[in-house]
Design a protein around this motif. Structure first.
Motif, PDB file in Angstrom:
ATOM      1  N   ILE A 110       2.989  14.836  33.533  1.00  0.00           N
ATOM      2  CA  ILE A 110       3.010  15.867  32.834  1.00  0.00           C
ATOM      3  C   ILE A 110       3.833  16.853  33.888  1.00  0.00           C
ATOM      4  O   ILE A 110       3.680  16.863  35.202  1.00  0.00           O
ATOM      5  CB  ILE A 110       1.609  16.391  32.701  1.00  0.00           C
ATOM      6  N   GLY A 111       4.639  17.817  33.130  1.00  0.00           N
ATOM      7  CA  GLY A 111       5.311  18.843  33.792  1.00  0.00           C
ATOM      8  C   GLY A 111       6.755  18.570  33.968  1.00  0.00           C
ATOM      9  O   GLY A 111       7.402  18.949  34.747  1.00  0.00           O
ATOM     10  N   PHE A 112       7.182  17.479  33.365  1.00  0.00           N
ATOM     11  CA  PHE A 112       8.670  16.838  33.428  1.00  0.00           C
ATOM     12  C   PHE A 112       9.297  17.236  32.056  1.00  0.00           C
ATOM     13  O   PHE A 112       8.993  16.948  30.940  1.00  0.00           O
ATOM     14  CB  PHE A 112       8.601  15.562  33.572  1.00  0.00           C
ATOM     15  N   GLU A 113      10.387  18.029  32.150  1.00  0.00           N
ATOM     16  CA  GLU A 113      11.375  18.466  31.184  1.00  0.00           C
ATOM     17  C   GLU A 113      12.650  17.900  31.087  1.00  0.00           C
ATOM     18  O   GLU A 113      13.359  17.859  32.229  1.00  0.00           O
ATOM     19  CB  GLU A 113      11.594  20.227  31.248  1.00  0.00           C
ATOM     20  N   LEU A 114      13.036  17.208  30.121  1.00  0.00           N
ATOM     21  CA  LEU A 114      14.402  16.390  30.095  1.00  0.00           C
ATOM     22  C   LEU A 114      15.368  17.375  30.108  1.00  0.00           C
ATOM     23  O   LEU A 114      15.495  18.246  29.308  1.00  0.00           O
ATOM     24  CB  LEU A 114      14.372  15.786  28.723  1.00  0.00           C
ATOM     25  N   THR A 115      16.497  16.996  30.817  1.00  0.00           N
ATOM     26  CA  THR A 115      17.552  17.961  31.180  1.00  0.00           C
ATOM     27  C   THR A 115      18.817  17.036  30.685  1.00  0.00           C
ATOM     28  O   THR A 115      20.007  17.908  30.632  1.00  0.00           O
ATOM     29  CB  THR A 115      17.640  18.474  32.497  1.00  0.00           C
ATOM     30  N   GLY A 116      18.754  15.933  30.889  1.00  0.00           N
ATOM     31  CA  GLY A 116      20.201  15.032  30.660  1.00  0.00           C
ATOM     32  C   GLY A 116      20.054  13.471  30.684  1.00  0.00           C
ATOM     33  O   GLY A 116      18.935  13.006  30.843  1.00  0.00           O
ATOM     34  N   LEU A 117      20.924  12.832  30.381  1.00  0.00           N
ATOM     35  CA  LEU A 117      21.044  11.534  30.114  1.00  0.00           C
ATOM     36  C   LEU A 117      22.215  10.922  30.743  1.00  0.00           C
ATOM     37  O   LEU A 117      23.453  11.428  30.398  1.00  0.00           O
ATOM     38  CB  LEU A 117      20.825  11.156  28.778  1.00  0.00           C
TER      39      LEU A 117
ATOM     40  N   GLY B 145      24.007  -1.353  31.938  1.00  0.00           N
ATOM     41  CA  GLY B 145      23.063  -1.165  30.803  1.00  0.00           C
ATOM     42  C   GLY B 145      22.062  -0.274  30.822  1.00  0.00           C
ATOM     43  O   GLY B 145      21.416  -0.230  29.633  1.00  0.00           O
ATOM     44  N   TYR B 146      21.594   0.199  31.879  1.00  0.00           N
ATOM     45  CA  TYR B 146      20.380   1.013  32.141  1.00  0.00           C
ATOM     46  C   TYR B 146      20.712   2.341  31.663  1.00  0.00           C
ATOM     47  O   TYR B 146      21.809   2.788  31.696  1.00  0.00           O
ATOM     48  CB  TYR B 146      19.720   0.906  33.122  1.00  0.00           C
ATOM     49  N   LEU B 147      19.734   3.156  31.353  1.00  0.00           N
ATOM     50  CA  LEU B 147      19.938   4.366  30.992  1.00  0.00           C
ATOM     51  C   LEU B 147      19.157   5.151  32.149  1.00  0.00           C
ATOM     52  O   LEU B 147      18.155   4.873  32.611  1.00  0.00           O
ATOM     53  CB  LEU B 147      19.026   5.070  29.639  1.00  0.00           C
ATOM     54  N   LYS B 148      19.902   6.309  32.751  1.00  0.00           N
ATOM     55  CA  LYS B 148      19.494   7.061  33.850  1.00  0.00           C
ATOM     56  C   LYS B 148      18.947   8.673  33.249  1.00  0.00           C
ATOM     57  O   LYS B 148      19.920   9.194  32.742  1.00  0.00           O
ATOM     58  CB  LYS B 148      20.180   7.256  34.740  1.00  0.00           C
ATOM     59  N   VAL B 149      17.866   8.814  33.095  1.00  0.00           N
ATOM     60  CA  VAL B 149      17.239  10.038  32.396  1.00  0.00           C
ATOM     61  C   VAL B 149      16.850  11.124  33.457  1.00  0.00           C
ATOM     62  O   VAL B 149      15.971  10.790  34.429  1.00  0.00           O
ATOM     63  CB  VAL B 149      16.202   9.598  31.570  1.00  0.00           C
ATOM     64  N   PHE B 150      17.439  12.224  33.268  1.00  0.00           N
ATOM     65  CA  PHE B 150      17.066  13.393  34.216  1.00  0.00           C
ATOM     66  C   PHE B 150      15.995  14.382  33.604  1.00  0.00           C
ATOM     67  O   PHE B 150      16.422  14.596  32.527  1.00  0.00           O
ATOM     68  CB  PHE B 150      18.381  14.075  34.590  1.00  0.00           C
ATOM     69  N   CYS B 151      15.330  14.721  34.518  1.00  0.00           N
ATOM     70  CA  CYS B 151      14.203  15.654  34.092  1.00  0.00           C
ATOM     71  C   CYS B 151      14.115  16.617  35.352  1.00  0.00           C
ATOM     72  O   CYS B 151      14.198  16.316  36.527  1.00  0.00           O
ATOM     73  CB  CYS B 151      12.755  14.955  33.877  1.00  0.00           C
ATOM     74  N   TRP B 152      13.725  17.796  34.827  1.00  0.00           N
ATOM     75  CA  TRP B 152      13.153  18.758  36.062  1.00  0.00           C
ATOM     76  C   TRP B 152      11.626  18.969  36.067  1.00  0.00           C
ATOM     77  O   TRP B 152      10.881  18.865  35.156  1.00  0.00           O
ATOM     78  CB  TRP B 152      13.585  20.003  35.697  1.00  0.00           C
ATOM     79  N   ASP B 153      11.128  18.642  37.266  1.00  0.00           N
ATOM     80  CA  ASP B 153      10.031  18.423  37.707  1.00  0.00           C
ATOM     81  C   ASP B 153       9.423  20.127  38.054  1.00  0.00           C
ATOM     82  O   ASP B 153       9.809  20.489  39.046  1.00  0.00           O
ATOM     83  CB  ASP B 153       9.607  17.658  38.997  1.00  0.00           C
ATOM     84  N   HIS B 154       8.718  20.299  36.977  1.00  0.00           N
ATOM     85  CA  HIS B 154       8.213  21.745  37.124  1.00  0.00           C
ATOM     86  C   HIS B 154       7.032  22.053  38.143  1.00  0.00           C
ATOM     87  O   HIS B 154       6.697  23.081  38.548  1.00  0.00           O
ATOM     88  CB  HIS B 154       7.737  22.238  35.799  1.00  0.00           C
TER      89      HIS B 154
END
Length: 787
Positions: free
Chosen positions: A121-128, A134-143
């Motif tokens: 909890i507390g993670f906001e999606l910011t980018g991809l 072949g993998y996806l790297k998902v960026f999130c801001w940890d509030h």
């Protein structure tokens, strides 16, 4: 952050290995902990996949933020036409009956905890970022940690909901206007305003109206919407809404209204000005009227906007296309976006999306798919995507997934009873990791439903196969210890085979059985009726009969002679006003007559029923309702739905236009109609005596319509003053006289319509019709009666 185009393949592989070593490489990464995201994660677990759920605020945030004490109903938003998806025990444990929103949140969070479904909890999606391996790297801001964090996954499921609340585009500072109902009690004590025409607005109006009624607040809740008529209330809300509207008497409608500006008044406080009227007059400026509400007393339920900029930054662009050339999100048949292995589920697809096999094709050829915005639809999306991901990870060249429906009579037995609540465990079962359908004979079962005032089933009490079931406050088989109006015991039901007999065992309180609204009921002298909070005692001597009216305190109010002419009684309108302050009465509640010694009553589909006190033992039929103390009980079979007689009928949506008398005559003769819109001309024909038109006596107007429309629909569309209250269950309020063209109506009146016209309106069927029942197939001339 490294550039995704840079770095060698060996570096990429070492990065992936590092991710695996840290256990940060997931088969499925789900962003959004609502119903769609939850179903995707739960089904992934059942299929042996690793899944992590990321949520910015909290699991079940959307449901958590519903108004206090809101019941979550499976039928909301068209959910009555959608089945729960089939799966394993985890998916089955998400099935629900009507449930308080806080109880649902608690139960589903407990399922996360007890089944150890990973979530943060507390993670906001910011980018991809799409990696070369072949993998996806998902960026999130940890509030919580106030830092950026990256997650690695094979597949990304976006369950972001509808997005962020839409804002007003009006002058002034709108900060302080609420865009989500949290607690209806916050609006008690002063006039409140709800803006919007959707289901969330209707729910807010109901909740605030009920909160004001409970608190004895004399102020009203004002409903503002841009449309020119009352918004359609969903089927699941119809009876609840009518209960609030008729029972509380504190809802005020303002169609054709809209927010105009935030203004500062002489008290230096800011108000939201709602424009409620706009008048144009020759040689004068436009004149408008406004209502002003303190902005913190306003609630705007005006929809939400998709996070378009965020999606675009990840390569997921909205596209304008499809048959209606609307801007929509685009996915393929697997709910996969243009970005491979990135999927959309749940409300982010509502109310429609575009589907394409080739994302580079002409968007005009994309198929538009309607998508229900409800919990069951989101659950099905989540299960579907998890199944697709499983097949892809298994290396299948052809993906073939069909979501099965969970059978209505299925029960699942979880491997660990603590994982689900008893209510859900009673409905779901699991045998050796497989779903099994349990067949049982329900043809001989029966039970009592306890009904809330809003029509919601609160509890279900099974009746035994044989013998007597007692009902009372205490010392009974079915007890209501908090009901001070109930005796101990109060009533009983005797079962003999398939026959169930209701008995009054009380001293003086009585048992009151609801009279049916689809037929007349014959009464006897000394019968006692209850309508709202009023009591009516049937009296008679010789060939004279009368009703003696008593109020809720037992004080005699009046005596009303009965005759062959039906008397309509209620809160307003009709022949006898029982009590205009009794909001539990319907406007036209019941009708009664005495013909040749036969006293007959008919309930006019009132909101709260008309009840007759039992004098003798009575055999119960399925659907019978009766009142004991303060409890309303319905007799029926387990699992069956309690009928709602107040559902709004389906209405036609044909086009129409006002044309001149000369044009109507030309249309009837087959000539061209001058100046009439093309879309109207396209439906005119000279079958059945001419084109379908309606001439309203006294107005000078003739209206061209589509065949099959009712006279009520035509009259309402033109703003003619017709006193139609059919949709709230008040029958007989829209009589109309057929001056010419009776043969151009689709059919003769039904027996029920004849009975209503004769008994309630004192009119002759045939020359007169109910506007809501008379459908048009040719030219007719009518006169609105409004008796």
């Amino acid at each position: 952050m490294s550039d995704p185009k840079q770095g060698s393949e060996s570096a990429a592989k070492s990065g992936a290995a590092a991710a695996k070593q840290k256990k940060e490489l997931w088969d499925v990464l789900v962003v959004g902990g609502g119903p769609g995201g939850t179903a995707a994660a739960f089904r992934a677990r059942e299929l042996g996949l690793s899944a992590l759920v990321l949520e910015f605020d909290d699991l079940m945030k959307r449901i958590r933020d519903y108004s206090k004490s809101k019941l979550i109903l499976p039928g909301f938003g068209g959910g009555d036409k959608i089945k729960f998806p089939n799966g394993g025990s985890l998916i089955s444990s998400l099935r629900f009956e009507p449930i308080d929103k806080d109880d649902m949140c608690h139960h589903w969070k407990e399922l996360y905890r007890s089944n150890r479904i990973p979530n943060r909890i507390g993670f906001e999606l910011t980018g991809l970022q799409k990696r070369s391996d072949g993998y996806l790297k998902v960026f999130c801001w940890d509030h919580n940690g106030r830092k950026q964090e990256a997650f690695y996954t094979r597949h990304l499921v976006l369950a972001l909901g509808n997005g962020v609340p839409r804002r007003f585009d009006i002058p002034g500072n709108t900060e302080g206007v609420c865009f989500q109902l949290r607690d209806p009690d916050d609006y008690v004590g002063f006039p409140a305003c709800v803006i919007g025409g959707g289901t969330s607005a209707a729910e807010a109006v109901i909740a605030i109206s009920n909160a004001k009624a409970r608190a004895g607040d004399p102020t009203s809740v004002y409903w503002s919407y841009r449309g020119d008529r009352l918004p359609r209330v969903s089927k699941a809300l119809a009876e609840v809404f009518f209960e609030a509207y008729a029972g509380n008497g504190n809802i005020r409608y303002y169609p054709k209204s809209e927010p105009a500006a935030i203004v500062t008044a002489e008290d230096h406080r800011e108000y939201l000005a709602i424009r409620i009227d706009r008048r144009r007059m020759d040689d004068r400026p436009v004149e408008t009227s406004h209502l002003e509400f303190l902005k913190q007393h306003c609630l705007a339920c005006i929809g939400e906007d998709l996070p378009e900029a965020l999606l675009a930054s990840m390569g997921i662009h909205l596209v304008t296309g499809g048959p209606r050339n609307k801007k929509r999100v685009v996915v393929n048949r697997y709910l996969e976006t243009r970005v491979p292995n990135v999927y959309l589920v749940g409300d982010i697809l509502s109310q429609a999306y575009l589907q394409a096999d080739d994302f580079d094709a002409d968007p005009a050829g994309f198929e538009e798919i309607k998508h229900r915005g409800n919990i069951k639809s989101a659950l099905r999306d989540g299960v579907l995507v998890a199944e697709i991901i499983k097949q892809r990870i298994d290396g299948k060249s052809e993906i073939n997934v069909e979501i099965e429906d969970m059978p209505d009579d299925m029960t699942i037995r979880p491997s660990h009873e603590a994982l689900v609540t008893p209510a859900v465990a009673a409905r779901v079962a699991r045998e050796s990791g497989r779903m099994t359908t349990v067949q049982r004979d329900t043809s001989n079962e029966a039970c009592l439903f306890r009904i809330f005032p809003n029509g919601i089933v609160e509890t279900e009490h099974p009746l035994p196969d044989e013998g007597t079931t007692s009902i009372g406050r205490t010392k009974a088989d079915i007890e209501f210890p908090d009901d001070e109006a109930m005796e101990s015991p109060h009533a009983s039901i005797i079962r003999e085979g398939d026959r169930f007999t209701l008995c009054d065992d009380s001293g003086s309180s009585g048992v009151f059985l609801a009279v049916p609204s689809d037929r007349k009921t014959t009464l006897k002298v000394d019968d006692l009726l209850r309508a709202g909070r009023q009591f009516l005692l049937v009296g008679g001597e010789g060939d004279r009969y009368w009703l003696t009216h008593f109020d809720f305190a037992g004080r005699q109010v009046g005596i009303h002679p009965l005759s062959a002419k039906s008397l309509v009684l209620g809160r307003a309108g009709g022949d006898i006003v029982l009590d205009k302050e009794d909001l539990s009465l319907s406007r036209r509640h019941m009708a009664i007559s005495a013909v040749d010694g036969h006293i007959q009553i008919k309930d006019l589909k009132s909101a709260n029923h008309t009840f007759l006190r039992l004098r003798d033992r009575t055999i119960l039929r399925h659907g019978d309702q009766f009142q004991i103390g303060s409890q309303l009980l319905t007799f029926g079979a387990p699992g069956e739905s309690v009928p709602n007689p107040y559902d709004e009928p389906v209405r036609a949506t044909g086009k129409m236009a006002v044309i001149t008398e000369a044009a109507a005559a030309a249309a009837s003769s087959g000539s061209a109609v001058p100046d009439a819109p093309t879309d109207v001309l396209s439906v005119l024909s000279d079958e059945d005596g001419g084109a379908p038109t309606v001439t309203f006596v006294g107005t000078g107007k003739t209206v061209a319509v589509q065949p099959g429309q009712t006279l009520l629909e035509v009259a309402e569309s033109q703003g003619f003053p017709i006193n139609a209250e059919c949709r709230v269950g008040i029958c007989g309020s829209d009589p109309i006289q057929i001056v010419e063209g009776r043969e151009n109506l689709v059919a003769e009146p039904t027996p029920g319509e004849c009975e209503t016209l004769e008994d309630l309106c004192d009119l002759e069927p045939g020359p007169c019709r109910l506007a809501c029942m008379a459908k048009i197939k040719g030219p007719v001339k009518v006169k609105i009666l409004n008796v």
